[in-house]
Scaffold this motif. Structure first.
Motif, PDB file in Angstrom:
ATOM      1  N   TYR A 243      25.249   3.496 -75.355  1.00  0.00           N
ATOM      2  CA  TYR A 243      25.425   3.576 -73.902  1.00  0.00           C
ATOM      3  C   TYR A 243      24.432   2.650 -73.190  1.00  0.00           C
TER       4      TYR A 243
ATOM      5  N   TYR B  82      25.663  -1.062 -73.688  1.00  0.00           N
ATOM      6  CA  TYR B  82      26.920  -1.526 -73.097  1.00  0.00           C
ATOM      7  C   TYR B  82      27.220  -0.942 -71.717  1.00  0.00           C
TER       8      TYR B  82
ATOM      9  N   GLN C 169      28.863   1.557 -70.808  1.00  0.00           N
ATOM     10  CA  GLN C 169      30.256   1.985 -70.645  1.00  0.00           C
ATOM     11  C   GLN C 169      30.252   3.488 -70.387  1.00  0.00           C
TER      12      GLN C 169
ATOM     13  N   LEU D 196      32.575   6.249 -72.295  1.00  0.00           N
ATOM     14  CA  LEU D 196      32.472   6.486 -73.729  1.00  0.00           C
ATOM     15  C   LEU D 196      32.035   7.924 -74.010  1.00  0.00           C
TER      16      LEU D 196
ATOM     17  N   ALA E  61      35.084   5.111 -79.775  1.00  0.00           N
ATOM     18  CA  ALA E  61      35.504   3.912 -79.050  1.00  0.00           C
ATOM     19  C   ALA E  61      36.838   3.393 -79.579  1.00  0.00           C
TER      20      ALA E  61
ATOM     21  N   TYR F 186      40.354   2.969 -77.576  1.00  0.00           N
ATOM     22  CA  TYR F 186      41.119   1.720 -77.542  1.00  0.00           C
ATOM     23  C   TYR F 186      42.588   1.991 -77.828  1.00  0.00           C
TER      24      TYR F 186
ATOM     25  N   ASP G 227      36.358  -4.296 -74.225  1.00  0.00           N
ATOM     26  CA  ASP G 227      35.020  -3.704 -74.274  1.00  0.00           C
ATOM     27  C   ASP G 227      34.976  -2.579 -75.313  1.00  0.00           C
ATOM     28  N   LEU G 228      36.014  -1.766 -75.343  1.00  0.00           N
ATOM     29  CA  LEU G 228      36.064  -0.668 -76.304  1.00  0.00           C
ATOM     30  C   LEU G 228      36.104  -1.198 -77.738  1.00  0.00           C
TER      31      LEU G 228
ATOM     32  N   ILE H 181      32.602  -2.348 -78.610  1.00  0.00           N
ATOM     33  CA  ILE H 181      31.694  -1.218 -78.823  1.00  0.00           C
ATOM     34  C   ILE H 181      31.947  -0.578 -80.189  1.00  0.00           C
ATOM     35  N   SER H 182      33.207  -0.403 -80.532  1.00  0.00           N
ATOM     36  CA  SER H 182      33.542   0.196 -81.824  1.00  0.00           C
ATOM     37  C   SER H 182      32.997  -0.642 -82.972  1.00  0.00           C
TER      38      SER H 182
ATOM     39  N   SER I  68      40.735  -0.956 -84.697  1.00  0.00           N
ATOM     40  CA  SER I  68      40.576   0.403 -84.174  1.00  0.00           C
ATOM     41  C   SER I  68      41.184   1.438 -85.107  1.00  0.00           C
TER      42      SER I  68
END
Length: 418
Positions: free
Chosen positions: A99, A102, A104, A107, A161, A165, A318-319, A322-323, A388
């Motif tokens: 967090y 990023y 986000q 999340l 994440a 997605y 972005d997701l 992050i993943s 993902s």
């Protein structure tokens, strides 16, 4: 014991704060859609508040960990309750790190439930401080367990994440064969998550009702005229849909008019606890299906489609990033903890570095899976949906390694399920 009692209260406070934080993220997520003033201001105000509450909850859980360590006399990672609570704490630590990198805010709406479910699942197991068996009296155990759990915690954030997605990008309006297949796979993932939740709710519900059933089992005569083993006894805390093979009912509380088990476990499921484990799997499946159908009835559409609408406005790229980054951080930590440090501990405890114990084998399978994930991501350009899906499946493998292997497959790590 005063410190142990304090640690229990600190863990309960942490669990409550995590639930409050999750509700804050839900308000941030859903309220943005009906906020008449400034949706983005509403989002950041509520997500910031939720993040602060989650950090306070994390600090409370750290207090639990330290006080249980001091009060119990050893690092609290020696059984399923302690390990799962530690994993929940490290998931929160991994979420906080990601967090802060990023920023986000949403999340947390998916990472928080992972930690909440794991803490709730941990409470199913005995919570008393237990004496260590000889194999656990090694500082290499603590290094192995803590680093492995830290790596798995980052995998959990990557899973959250990655799931976001998929919910954001799977098109539920499309009717083509490939699109329908994606929709069904995503609904299946959500159903599996609800099965875990349903199992936890069922256990707590029947535990609150003090439900109990008991069976005795006399094993069949062994070969060469040997005498059979002594009669065994097993207790159920969930209504016995399935009883142990070749067993007799001692006592059973009535549930919904059911005073006898409906089925007997097949003969090839050996061991008196095999029927109870099968019964637990059936209850998990049934409760998860009921939860899924109730939610479907409430939202009047597939759950993935509903969640996808809520996540509108979030950049899926972005997701995806992050993943990937969460898994990339967790992989070397998991490699050290689950393989290298584990082999050193195995040599010290059992006199060999590797023995194909079920837990060792599945730890290797998990490591190989994420190795393939990183290879395909970096060398073959697998991004977006492909990446993902791998992050989601990978964490399912992690959870089977943690839960399924300990509780279903007998091995040297079976003590962890006691």
């Amino acid at each position: 014991m005063q410190l142990v009692d304090f640690s229990s209260r600190a863990l309960l406070i942490a669990f409550i704060l995590y639930c409050v934080s999750f509700l804050g993220y839900v308000v941030a997520l859903t309220g943005r859609r009906w906020s008449n003033r400034d949706p983005e201001k509403h989002l950041h105000r509520w997500s910031r508040l939720a993040f602060i509450v989650s950090v306070i909850g994390f600090l409370s859980q750290v207090a639990y960990f330290i006080t249980r360590w001091i009060g119990g006399g050893h690092v609290p990672t020696s059984n399923m309750f302690e390990f799962m609570t530690f994993l929940g704490m490290m998931i929160m630590a991994a979420f906080i790190v990601i967090y802060l990198i990023y920023k986000q805010p949403l999340l947390g709406a998916f990472a928080m439930p992972v930690s909440i479910i794991i803490l709730a699942y941990a409470s199913v197991f005995p919570t008393e401080v237990q004496p260590l068996i000889p194999a656990l009296k090694s500082y290499w155990l603590y290094i192995h367990v803590t680093t492995a759990a830290t790596g798995e915690a980052f995998f959990a954030v990557g899973f959250a994440a990655g799931l976001m997605y998929l919910l954001r990008t799977v098109n539920y309006k499309a009717q083509e064969g490939s699109a329908r297949k994606e929709q069904w796979k995503l609904e299946l993932v959500l159903l599996v998550i609800l099965m875990v939740i349903g199992f936890t709710v069922s256990v707590f519900g029947f535990k609150g009702m003090n439900y109990q059933a008991e069976f005795t089992q006399q094993p069949s005569m062994a070969g060469n005229g040997a005498q059979p083993a002594m009669q065994g006894t097993v207790e159920y805390t969930l209504p016995p849909i399935v009883k142990p093979y070749n067993s007799q009912l001692v006592q059973m509380d009535t549930f919904l008019g059911m005073s006898q088990p409906l089925f007997e476990a097949p003969f090839w499921m050996k061991g008196i606890n095999a029927g109870r484990k099968l019964n637990t799997v059936i209850w998990s499946a049934l409760s998860g299906i009921v939860l899924y159908l109730l939610l479907r009835l409430a939202v009047r559409q597939p759950l993935g489609a509903f969640a996808g609408r809520v996540l509108e406005g979030i950049d899926p790229e972005d997701l995806d990033e992050i993943s990937y980054r969460a898994i990339a951080i967790g992989f070397p930590i998991f490699t050290l903890g689950a393989l290298i440090f584990a082999m050193i501990w195995a040599q010290e405890a059992w006199g060999r570095f590797w023995g194909f114990d079920p837990k060792e084998t599945w730890a290797l399978i998990t490591w190989l899976f994420y190795t393939v994930y990183l290879h395909l991501r970096l060398s073959r350009g697998w991004q977006g949906k492909k990446s993902s899906w791998l992050s989601v499946v990978g964490f399912i493998v992690v959870m089977f390694t943690l839960v399924g292997v300990n509780l279903v497959i007998a091995g040297l790590h079976s003590y962890a399920g006691v």
